[in-house]
Design an enzyme around this catalytic site. Structure first.
Site, PDB file in Angstrom:
ATOM      1  N   HIS A  95       0.840  -1.207   0.000  1.00 20.52           N
ATOM      2  CA  HIS A  95       0.000   0.000   0.000  1.00 20.52           C
ATOM      3  C   HIS A  95       0.869   1.249   0.000  1.00 20.52           C
ATOM      4  O   HIS A  95       2.009   1.238   0.471  1.00 20.52           O
ATOM      5  CB  HIS A  95      -0.973  -0.008   1.182  1.00 20.52           C
ATOM      6  CG  HIS A  95      -0.327  -0.052   2.537  1.00 20.52           C
ATOM      7  ND1 HIS A  95       0.069   1.083   3.202  1.00 20.52           N
ATOM      8  CD2 HIS A  95      -0.032  -1.086   3.363  1.00 20.52           C
ATOM      9  CE1 HIS A  95       0.570   0.751   4.380  1.00 20.52           C
ATOM     10  NE2 HIS A  95       0.533  -0.566   4.501  1.00 20.52           N
ATOM     11  N   ASP A  97      -0.288   4.401   1.156  1.00 20.14           N
ATOM     12  CA  ASP A  97      -0.621   5.365   2.193  1.00 20.14           C
ATOM     13  C   ASP A  97       0.100   5.033   3.495  1.00 20.14           C
ATOM     14  O   ASP A  97       0.598   3.918   3.683  1.00 20.14           O
ATOM     15  CB  ASP A  97      -2.135   5.424   2.413  1.00 20.14           C
ATOM     16  CG  ASP A  97      -2.735   4.077   2.792  1.00 20.14           C
ATOM     17  OD1 ASP A  97      -2.208   3.035   2.346  1.00 20.14           O
ATOM     18  OD2 ASP A  97      -3.725   4.053   3.543  1.00 20.14           O
ATOM     19  N   ASP A 127       6.425   0.642   7.298  1.00 14.44           N
ATOM     20  CA  ASP A 127       5.047   0.312   6.900  1.00 14.44           C
ATOM     21  C   ASP A 127       4.552   1.336   5.894  1.00 14.44           C
ATOM     22  O   ASP A 127       3.994   2.351   6.270  1.00 14.44           O
ATOM     23  CB  ASP A 127       4.167   0.295   8.148  1.00 14.44           C
ATOM     24  CG  ASP A 127       2.723  -0.058   7.870  1.00 14.44           C
ATOM     25  OD1 ASP A 127       2.420  -0.529   6.762  1.00 14.44           O
ATOM     26  OD2 ASP A 127       1.873   0.146   8.763  1.00 14.44           O
ATOM     27  N   GLU A 161      -5.114   1.620   2.514  1.00  9.99           N
ATOM     28  CA  GLU A 161      -4.984   0.447   3.391  1.00  9.99           C
ATOM     29  C   GLU A 161      -5.109   0.828   4.852  1.00  9.99           C
ATOM     30  O   GLU A 161      -5.597   0.044   5.669  1.00  9.99           O
ATOM     31  CB  GLU A 161      -3.632  -0.243   3.138  1.00  9.99           C
ATOM     32  CG  GLU A 161      -3.486  -1.606   3.808  1.00  9.99           C
ATOM     33  CD  GLU A 161      -2.923  -1.535   5.223  1.00  9.99           C
ATOM     34  OE1 GLU A 161      -2.932  -2.571   5.920  1.00  9.99           O
ATOM     35  OE2 GLU A 161      -2.480  -0.435   5.653  1.00  9.99           O
ATOM     36  N   GLU A 162      -4.684   2.044   5.195  1.00  7.36           N
ATOM     37  CA  GLU A 162      -4.652   2.451   6.598  1.00  7.36           C
ATOM     38  C   GLU A 162      -6.010   2.908   7.129  1.00  7.36           C
ATOM     39  O   GLU A 162      -6.119   3.257   8.308  1.00  7.36           O
ATOM     40  CB  GLU A 162      -3.621   3.576   6.796  1.00  7.36           C
ATOM     41  CG  GLU A 162      -2.188   3.201   6.453  1.00  7.36           C
ATOM     42  CD  GLU A 162      -1.574   2.207   7.430  1.00  7.36           C
ATOM     43  OE1 GLU A 162      -2.274   1.764   8.364  1.00  7.36           O
ATOM     44  OE2 GLU A 162      -0.392   1.863   7.256  1.00  7.36           O
TER      45      GLU A 162
END
Length: 210
Positions: A95, A97, A127, A161-162
């Site tokens: 991802h 974001d 991440d 995704e977050e």
């Protein structure tokens, strides 16, 4: 060790791709500098990072597709054709974001992408802009060396995704499932970190289903 040399174990060995090693660092830093903070409620814009990724995939000879449910919430999907058309495909996804970061809480600015003490610093360094960059570097190294995987590899760089994933993986699964035709497994960030469970014990998690 040269590209045609053999390791001590008698197995063929490839030389380390120095370009890929440089690229994974620079790509990670560059992606960190592109602020893709996801505060939820649609407050994010991944498109600049998606365009960055797509440009580098295209330079490796791929044909990336940019897809949006909401303007600015961009996903990138590309497929690497394998040598065996009967083999199942593999999805490799990350991802674009990141969760919010307050600069006052950091010793290094979270969107600087600074390299210090042999480490890349910034929001997304773990991440998961590090893995996004790693996949980019590997794909480009394959292109330089003329390497093709046995099975198709589908690459997906997703938005959102977050938060809810409605602009990212949910959107892709609901509206563009054909892009993932033949995929039987997926690899993402769950195996991209080391968990130190105790003295001398390092675990490398694998998510069998999520």
């Amino acid at each position: 060790m040269g590209a045609n040399e053999t390791s001590e174990a008698g197995e063929p060995s490839r030389a380390v791709d120095a370009v890929a090693l440089d690229e994974v660092v620079s790509f990670t830093s560059d992606l960190i500098r592109i602020d893709t903070t996801n505060r939820g409620g649609g407050d994010c814009r991944e498109r600049p990072a998606a365009e960055y990724v797509a440009e580098r995939l295209a330079a490796a000879g791929l044909e990336p597709t940019l897809l949006e449910r909401t303007p600015g919430r961009t996903n990138v999907v590309a497929r690497i054709a394998g040598t065996d058309p009967t083999a199942d495909a593999l999805l490799v996804h990350g991802h674009l974001d990141v969760v919010p970061a307050e600069p006052a809480d950091w010793s290094v600015h979270p969107f600087s992408g600074e390299v210090r003490d042999g480490v890349v610093w910034g929001r997304g360094a773990v991440d998961m802009k590090n893995m996004d960059a790693m996949v980019l570097a590997v794909v480009r190294a394959w292109a330089r060396s003329g390497i093709r995987p046995r099975r198709d590899i589908v690459l997906a760089y997703t938005a959102d995704e977050e938060a809810s994933a409605v602009d990212g993986s949910g959107f892709l699964a609901d509206h563009h499932p054909e892009l993932f035709e033949g995929c039987t497994e997926g690899i993402s960030e769950s195996g991209a970190f080391t968990f130190h469970a105790g003295p001398g014990m390092a675990l490398y998690p694998v998510g069998a289903g999520e």
